[in-house]
Design a protein around this motif. Structure first.
Motif, PDB file in Angstrom:
ATOM      1  N   VAL A  31       0.888  -1.152   0.000  1.00 28.46           N
ATOM      2  CA  VAL A  31       0.000   0.000   0.000  1.00 28.46           C
ATOM      3  C   VAL A  31       0.933   1.211   0.000  1.00 28.46           C
ATOM      4  CG1 VAL A  31      -1.852   1.212   1.191  1.00 28.46           C
ATOM      5  CG2 VAL A  31      -1.715  -1.294   1.331  1.00 28.46           C
ATOM      6  N   PRO A  32       0.811   2.098  -0.980  1.00 32.49           N
ATOM      7  CA  PRO A  32       1.800   3.175  -1.124  1.00 32.49           C
ATOM      8  C   PRO A  32       1.839   4.115   0.078  1.00 32.49           C
ATOM      9  CG  PRO A  32      -0.073   3.548  -2.577  1.00 32.49           C
ATOM     10  CD  PRO A  32      -0.260   2.200  -1.959  1.00 32.49           C
ATOM     11  N   THR A  98       0.311  -1.817   4.785  1.00 31.25           N
ATOM     12  CA  THR A  98       1.759  -1.670   4.757  1.00 31.25           C
ATOM     13  C   THR A  98       2.123  -0.807   5.955  1.00 31.25           C
ATOM     14  OG1 THR A  98       1.879  -1.884   2.358  1.00 31.25           O
ATOM     15  CG2 THR A  98       3.775  -0.870   3.466  1.00 31.25           C
ATOM     16  N   ILE A  99       3.058  -1.297   6.738  1.00 30.78           N
ATOM     17  CA  ILE A  99       3.491  -0.604   7.951  1.00 30.78           C
ATOM     18  C   ILE A  99       4.787   0.128   7.633  1.00 30.78           C
ATOM     19  CG2 ILE A  99       4.177  -0.889  10.363  1.00 30.78           C
ATOM     20  CD1 ILE A  99       2.528  -3.580  10.229  1.00 30.78           C
ATOM     21  N   LEU A 106       9.836   4.570   4.700  1.00 29.40           N
ATOM     22  CA  LEU A 106      10.483   3.254   4.649  1.00 29.40           C
ATOM     23  C   LEU A 106       9.494   2.191   5.121  1.00 29.40           C
ATOM     24  CD1 LEU A 106      14.030   3.931   6.126  1.00 29.40           C
ATOM     25  CD2 LEU A 106      13.463   3.300   3.777  1.00 29.40           C
ATOM     26  N   PRO A 107       9.157   1.238   4.255  1.00 34.07           N
ATOM     27  CA  PRO A 107       8.211   0.203   4.667  1.00 34.07           C
ATOM     28  C   PRO A 107       8.877  -0.840   5.567  1.00 34.07           C
ATOM     29  CG  PRO A 107       8.927  -0.194   2.425  1.00 34.07           C
ATOM     30  CD  PRO A 107       9.558   1.099   2.858  1.00 34.07           C
ATOM     31  N   LEU A 108       8.122  -1.299   6.537  1.00 34.75           N
ATOM     32  CA  LEU A 108       8.559  -2.418   7.368  1.00 34.75           C
ATOM     33  C   LEU A 108       8.072  -3.719   6.740  1.00 34.75           C
ATOM     34  CD1 LEU A 108       9.681  -3.768   9.922  1.00 34.75           C
ATOM     35  CD2 LEU A 108       7.504  -3.252  11.037  1.00 34.75           C
ATOM     36  N   ILE A 154      -3.698   1.434   5.069  1.00 32.12           N
ATOM     37  CA  ILE A 154      -4.621   0.301   5.000  1.00 32.12           C
ATOM     38  C   ILE A 154      -5.475   0.410   3.746  1.00 32.12           C
ATOM     39  CG2 ILE A 154      -6.472  -0.917   6.205  1.00 32.12           C
ATOM     40  CD1 ILE A 154      -5.359   0.934   8.684  1.00 32.12           C
ATOM     41  N   LEU A 155      -5.448  -0.634   2.924  1.00 31.28           N
ATOM     42  CA  LEU A 155      -6.314  -0.705   1.747  1.00 31.28           C
ATOM     43  C   LEU A 155      -7.667  -1.239   2.191  1.00 31.28           C
ATOM     44  CD1 LEU A 155      -6.804  -0.531  -1.326  1.00 31.28           C
ATOM     45  CD2 LEU A 155      -5.972  -2.900  -1.447  1.00 31.28           C
TER      46      LEU A 155
END
Length: 177
Positions: A31-32, A98-99, A106-108, A154-155
């Protein structure tokens, strides 16, 4: 800069890059990130007769035992939904999240979400809180310090294909000791 600080910076950089590669290879579309990091208050979205906002809670479980793959990471997402329309919404879902690390993009990790409890209908004029968590069938076990601040994108999907993205306020990672 002392040698300890340089080593610590290198370890953090390698960990973050490694997690980014994990996200890329995990096969779950990310998720961007938002255009700018979120503030302390939830972002409220009004879309197609729904008013929506979310908050997230993160923790790693070190009790009662740590499995071979490491302490599992968990997320609890509460989505607040108000139906401002004239029709009942019966298919609202949070698909994945995506966290991200706070104050950057920066994605986890990207995780699939499942609803806690049974799916419910949202009648016109009704406000409810839906709870979602990560799918426990796949274990994610990062190395993150307790108290690290994270946020989620969150999508969400409803009404036969309408989609939106919710951004949670930042929240600190807790440990179950």
């Amino acid at each position: 800069m002392s040698n300890r600080r340089i080593v610590a910076a290198v370890i953090i950089l390698v960990t973050v890059l490694g997690m980014g590669v994990y996200v890329s290879l995990s096969g779950i579309p990310q998720v961007p990130p938002p255009l700018s990091p979120p503030g302390e208050n939830p972002d409220i979205i009004i879309s197609n007769e729904l008013e929506l906002w979310a908050e997230a809670f993160y923790w790693q479980d070190f009790m009662p035992i740590v499995p071979e793959e490491g302490p599992p990471f968990f997320i609890r997402i509460l989505v607040n939904v108000t139906n401002t329309g004239n029709t009942t919404v019966s298919d609202f879902d949070a698909i994945r999240t995506t966290i991200y690390f706070h104050n950057n993009s920066l994605p986890l990790v990207t995780l699939n979400l499942i609803i806690v409890g049974d799916p419910i209908q949202i009648s016109p004029g009704e406000s409810i809180v839906l709870e979602f968590t990560n799918d426990r069938n796949s274990v994610f076990s990062p190395t993150i310090e307790e108290g690290a601040v994270l946020y989620s994108r969150i999508l969400i999907r409803w009404a036969g294909g309408l989609e939106g993205i919710l951004t949670t306020p930042p929240s600190a990672l807790g440990y179950t000791h």
